[in-house]
Design a protein around this motif. Structure first.
Motif, PDB file in Angstrom:
ATOM      1  N   ARG A   6       0.817  -1.212   0.000  1.00  0.00           N
ATOM      2  CA  ARG A   6       0.000   0.000   0.000  1.00  0.00           C
ATOM      3  C   ARG A   6       0.851   1.263   0.000  1.00  0.00           C
ATOM      4  O   ARG A   6       0.327   2.353  -0.195  1.00  0.00           O
ATOM      5  N   ILE A   7       2.166   1.124   0.235  1.00  0.00           N
ATOM      6  CA  ILE A   7       3.008   2.320   0.349  1.00  0.00           C
ATOM      7  C   ILE A   7       4.311   2.186  -0.445  1.00  0.00           C
ATOM      8  O   ILE A   7       5.257   2.932  -0.210  1.00  0.00           O
ATOM      9  N   ASN A   8       4.352   1.238  -1.387  1.00  0.00           N
ATOM     10  CA  ASN A   8       5.633   0.949  -2.037  1.00  0.00           C
ATOM     11  C   ASN A   8       5.905   1.787  -3.281  1.00  0.00           C
ATOM     12  O   ASN A   8       6.873   1.541  -3.992  1.00  0.00           O
ATOM     13  N   THR A   9       5.063   2.790  -3.550  1.00  0.00           N
ATOM     14  CA  THR A   9       5.332   3.755  -4.615  1.00  0.00           C
ATOM     15  C   THR A   9       5.045   5.149  -4.071  1.00  0.00           C
ATOM     16  O   THR A   9       4.289   5.302  -3.093  1.00  0.00           O
ATOM     17  N   PRO A  10       5.622   6.182  -4.666  1.00  0.00           N
ATOM     18  CA  PRO A  10       5.338   7.548  -4.179  1.00  0.00           C
ATOM     19  C   PRO A  10       3.849   7.876  -4.192  1.00  0.00           C
ATOM     20  O   PRO A  10       3.337   8.532  -3.279  1.00  0.00           O
ATOM     21  N   GLU A  11       3.145   7.429  -5.220  1.00  0.00           N
ATOM     22  CA  GLU A  11       1.706   7.709  -5.307  1.00  0.00           C
ATOM     23  C   GLU A  11       0.944   7.035  -4.164  1.00  0.00           C
ATOM     24  O   GLU A  11       0.089   7.650  -3.517  1.00  0.00           O
ATOM     25  N   LYS A  12       1.278   5.763  -3.906  1.00  0.00           N
ATOM     26  CA  LYS A  12       0.607   5.055  -2.823  1.00  0.00           C
ATOM     27  C   LYS A  12       0.974   5.653  -1.466  1.00  0.00           C
ATOM     28  O   LYS A  12       0.137   5.743  -0.565  1.00  0.00           O
ATOM     29  N   GLU A  33      -0.559   8.874   3.338  1.00  0.00           N
ATOM     30  CA  GLU A  33      -0.429  10.083   4.137  1.00  0.00           C
ATOM     31  C   GLU A  33      -1.763  10.833   4.211  1.00  0.00           C
ATOM     32  O   GLU A  33      -2.146  11.360   5.262  1.00  0.00           O
ATOM     33  N   GLU A  34      -2.483  10.891   3.100  1.00  0.00           N
ATOM     34  CA  GLU A  34      -3.782  11.547   3.089  1.00  0.00           C
ATOM     35  C   GLU A  34      -4.768  10.815   3.999  1.00  0.00           C
ATOM     36  O   GLU A  34      -5.562  11.447   4.712  1.00  0.00           O
ATOM     37  N   LEU A  77      -3.997   9.084   6.652  1.00  0.00           N
ATOM     38  CA  LEU A  77      -3.620   9.399   8.030  1.00  0.00           C
ATOM     39  C   LEU A  77      -4.143  10.771   8.450  1.00  0.00           C
ATOM     40  O   LEU A  77      -4.575  10.960   9.599  1.00  0.00           O
ATOM     41  N   ALA A  78      -4.124  11.720   7.522  1.00  0.00           N
ATOM     42  CA  ALA A  78      -4.655  13.056   7.828  1.00  0.00           C
ATOM     43  C   ALA A  78      -6.157  12.986   8.089  1.00  0.00           C
ATOM     44  O   ALA A  78      -6.686  13.686   8.972  1.00  0.00           O
ATOM     45  N   LYS A  79      -6.860  12.148   7.358  1.00  0.00           N
ATOM     46  CA  LYS A  79      -8.290  11.981   7.591  1.00  0.00           C
ATOM     47  C   LYS A  79      -8.550  11.381   8.968  1.00  0.00           C
ATOM     48  O   LYS A  79      -9.454  11.813   9.695  1.00  0.00           O
ATOM     49  N   VAL A  80      -7.749  10.389   9.326  1.00  0.00           N
ATOM     50  CA  VAL A  80      -7.916   9.747  10.630  1.00  0.00           C
ATOM     51  C   VAL A  80      -7.741  10.773  11.745  1.00  0.00           C
ATOM     52  O   VAL A  80      -8.450  10.728  12.764  1.00  0.00           O
ATOM     53  N   GLY A  81      -6.824  11.715  11.559  1.00  0.00           N
ATOM     54  CA  GLY A  81      -6.624  12.748  12.571  1.00  0.00           C
ATOM     55  C   GLY A  81      -7.880  13.540  12.857  1.00  0.00           C
ATOM     56  O   GLY A  81      -8.090  14.003  13.987  1.00  0.00           O
ATOM     57  N   ARG A  83     -18.498  12.720   3.663  1.00  0.00           N
ATOM     58  CA  ARG A  83     -19.152  13.283   2.469  1.00  0.00           C
ATOM     59  C   ARG A  83     -18.339  14.436   1.892  1.00  0.00           C
ATOM     60  O   ARG A  83     -18.332  14.660   0.680  1.00  0.00           O
ATOM     61  N   ASP A  84     -17.637  15.155   2.760  1.00  0.00           N
ATOM     62  CA  ASP A  84     -16.811  16.284   2.316  1.00  0.00           C
ATOM     63  C   ASP A  84     -15.382  15.841   2.007  1.00  0.00           C
ATOM     64  O   ASP A  84     -14.515  16.686   1.779  1.00  0.00           O
ATOM     65  N   ASP A  85     -15.156  14.527   1.989  1.00  0.00           N
ATOM     66  CA  ASP A  85     -13.816  13.980   1.779  1.00  0.00           C
ATOM     67  C   ASP A  85     -12.832  14.590   2.769  1.00  0.00           C
ATOM     68  O   ASP A  85     -11.679  14.853   2.437  1.00  0.00           O
ATOM     69  N   PHE A  86     -13.305  14.825   3.983  1.00  0.00           N
ATOM     70  CA  PHE A  86     -12.491  15.354   5.076  1.00  0.00           C
ATOM     71  C   PHE A  86     -11.831  16.683   4.694  1.00  0.00           C
ATOM     72  O   PHE A  86     -10.735  17.003   5.146  1.00  0.00           O
TER      73      PHE A  86
END
Length: 335
Positions: A240-246, A251-252, A254-258, A321-324
């Protein structure tokens, strides 16, 4: 622990299930067999009666460990397993790629016989097509053979487990399964709702339950993954994190979880994630990833924690709904 009917079947399941793959494979979780057996037995002591495994997990090891751990209480638990991947001719699973699948009735019979032997039982309570596409779900010869096996008492009910990764095609596959009377198992959580949102209304209308896995978004919603977490190559989350895009997507997330920290008042965020899902009446059971005793007891104790309020539920849904706020942030300063 609470219990719900798995509608569309004769089964009743604990609202928290145990995904046996975490103690029966080396993808992520418990690698010590004795520890895995102890976790399975502790889960039963805590009231968990629904155990979900699959023949492809550890090439059958996740079935044999379940038999070793809970064979003595077989009649008090609901065993679910899966078939479809041709593990007889394709034992290797390199780089998280899927094995070839075989949906022929003959292969289903061979897989069923092998699973019964490994599980040490005379029947499987819930037998699932493992990550089928819609053509497999609609196969004219497979479902009658499953119905025949049910009539023979070899299985008590059958359905589909959709995956492996989150894919919007699974919304249509789940709806088709529900229309055919088969409960689907899907990915659904506070961060990934599109599949479930499409299936739940049909499930309620048809009186067919849904099972939910990945309720904690692979560690994002239970506190076991952070920005500093590095996953080994053998850990399935590494992909899930083995490319820059992933990595950026991670990271996005994780920001939502915050922004969901308010849900951890009077309960853990991991417990809130389970309570959130079980607000949906068509969901019979949630299957978190369990890989240690602390997590097991936390998740099994969700019902004893402070209940999710309507305000908390609606606030979480408004954020989703607001995509955080990320949709808005991405357009700030644009043309």
């Amino acid at each position: 622990m609470e219990y719900r009917e798995l509608q569309g079947t004769p089964l009743t399941v604990s609202t928290v299930g145990f995904g046996v793959w975490t103690v029966g494979t080396n993808w992520w979780g418990v690698h010590d067999r004795a520890e895995g057996i102890a976790l399975l037995r502790r889960a039963f002591e805590l009231g968990i009666t629904f155990f979900d495994t699959g023949d492809t997990y550890g090439n059958g090891d996740a079935e044999t460990i379940l038999a070793e751990a809970l064979g003595g209480v077989r009649d008090q638990v609901v065993i679910a397993t899966k078939f479809g991947y041709d593990i007889a001719n394709h034992a290797a699973r390199p780089n998280q790629r899927e094995r070839p699948q075989d949906w022929s009735p003959a292969y289903m019979r061979r897989a069923l016989e092998s699973s019964l032997r490994r599980l040490g039982t005379d029947r499987i309570d819930y037998y699932q097509l493992h990550n089928p596409r819609i053509d497999a779900i609609r196969r004219a010869d497979l479902l009658p053979e499953l119905a025949k096996a049910k009539g023979e008492g070899l299985i008590r009910a059958y359905g589909v487990a959709l995956g492996p990764a989150f894919d919007l095609r699974q919304r249509d596959e789940g709806i088709e399964a529900v229309r055919l009377g088969m409960p689907p198992q899907v990915i659904y959580n506070l961060l990934e709702q599109e599949i479930g949102a499409g299936i739940f209304p049909v499930a309620r209308e048809r009186g067919v339950s849904v099972l939910v896995r990945v309720p904690h978004a692979s560690g994002l919603l239970d506190g076991t993954a952070s920005r500093s977490t590095e996953f080994a190559e053998g850990d399935h989350r590494h992909w899930r994190i083995n490319t820059p895009e992933k990595r950026q997507q991670w990271e996005e997330a994780l920001a939502k979880v915050g922004q969901l920290a308010f849900l951890a008042e009077g309960r853990t965020l991991g417990q809130a994630a389970i309570q959130f899902i079980l607000r949906e009446p068509s969901v019979a059971s949630v299957i978190p990833n369990i890989y240690d005793r602390a997590g097991l007891e936390e998740f099994a104790g969700y019902a004893a924690a402070r209940a999710l309020t309507d305000w908390e539920y609606e606030r979480a849904q408004a954020l989703y709904r607001d995509d955080f706020g990320m949709r808005h942030a991405a357009t700030v300063g644009g043309d």
